[in-house]
Each structure stands twice: as C-alpha cells, then as structure tokens.
Design a protein around this motif. Structure first.
Motif, mmCIF file in Angstrom:
data_model
loop_
_atom_site.group_PDB
_atom_site.id
_atom_site.type_symbol
_atom_site.label_atom_id
_atom_site.label_comp_id
_atom_site.label_asym_id
_atom_site.label_seq_id
_atom_site.Cartn_x
_atom_site.Cartn_y
_atom_site.Cartn_z
ATOM 1 N N GLU A 25 9.827 7.035 -11.645
ATOM 2 C CA GLU A 25 8.704 6.315 -12.346
ATOM 3 C C GLU A 25 9.336 5.152 -12.989
ATOM 4 N N LYS A 29 8.478 1.491 -12.033
ATOM 5 C CA LYS A 29 7.409 0.675 -12.982
ATOM 6 C C LYS A 29 7.596 -1.112 -13.130
ATOM 7 N N MET A 32 6.078 -2.417 -9.986
ATOM 8 C CA MET A 32 4.276 -2.008 -10.038
ATOM 9 C C MET A 32 3.725 -2.902 -10.743
ATOM 10 N N ALA A 36 0.600 -5.581 -10.372
ATOM 11 C CA ALA A 36 -0.559 -5.432 -11.215
ATOM 12 C C ALA A 36 -0.744 -6.690 -11.557
ATOM 13 N N LEU A 49 -7.166 -0.946 -11.932
ATOM 14 C CA LEU A 49 -5.677 -0.959 -11.707
ATOM 15 C C LEU A 49 -5.317 0.620 -12.344
ATOM 16 N N TRP A 52 -5.829 3.373 -10.129
ATOM 17 C CA TRP A 52 -4.730 3.345 -9.123
ATOM 18 C C TRP A 52 -3.571 3.818 -9.191
ATOM 19 N N THR A 53 -3.160 3.471 -10.675
ATOM 20 C CA THR A 53 -1.945 3.898 -11.149
ATOM 21 C C THR A 53 -1.711 5.121 -11.956
#
Length: 93
Positions: A25, A29, A32, A36, A49, A52-53
């Motif tokens: 993660e 991140k 991601m 985003a 968002l 989804w996350t």
C-alpha cells in the motif's frame, strides 16, 4: 516478553501477510494519488474515488481543494455550509 519468542505459525503467517499488504500500500499510494488527481480534474467525484479506493471522501476533498477543482455541490457542514432557518427537528415538533 522473552527475546527468543516466536509466534505460532498461524500468527506468524498473518503478521507476514499484513506486512506485505502494508508495504505494498505504501509503495502504490503515490501512483494511486496521481491517478486520483487526474480523475478529479476529469470529473470524478470524491465519493466515487472513496468507493473505488477504500479511503475516506475527505482525503479526496482535500486533494480537490488543493488542485482547485470546482465543487460538485455546496458544502453541507462547516463554516462554508449554507445556514438553514429551520432544521428537520424543528419541523417534527
């Protein structure tokens, strides 16, 4: 706790899996968040968002404010929220 302590196999396996997910993660991140930011600019909502996350909508609200992305709706709480003359509680009485 003794220095030679070793957890049982099932606990050690769970700890190892957790560590792998946690480190994964942390590695994923930044990428991601870049996606985003791009999707916020393209019109995705903070709620989408978040769904989804698995993160909270507030993470993406803050990013949207920093990016200068226009709000999809006016705030409903806090200093910027419009004041309502009567709440639902007043109407129920």
């Amino acid at each position: 706790m003794p220095k030679d302590y070793k957890p049982p196999t099932d606990a050690a396996d769970t700890f190892a899996r957790y560590k792998a997910h946690y480190e994964g993660e942390r590695a994923l991140k930044p990428e991601m968040l870049e996606f985003a930011d791009r999707e916020l600019k393209a019109g995705a909502t903070v709620g989408q968002l978040a769904a989804w996350t698995g993160l909270t909508p507030e993470v993406f609200r803050r990013r949207a404010r920093t990016l200068g992305v226009a709000r999809k709706r006016p705030p409903t709480v806090g200093k910027l929220a419009a004041t309502h003359p009567e709440s639902n509680e007043d109407n129920a009485k």
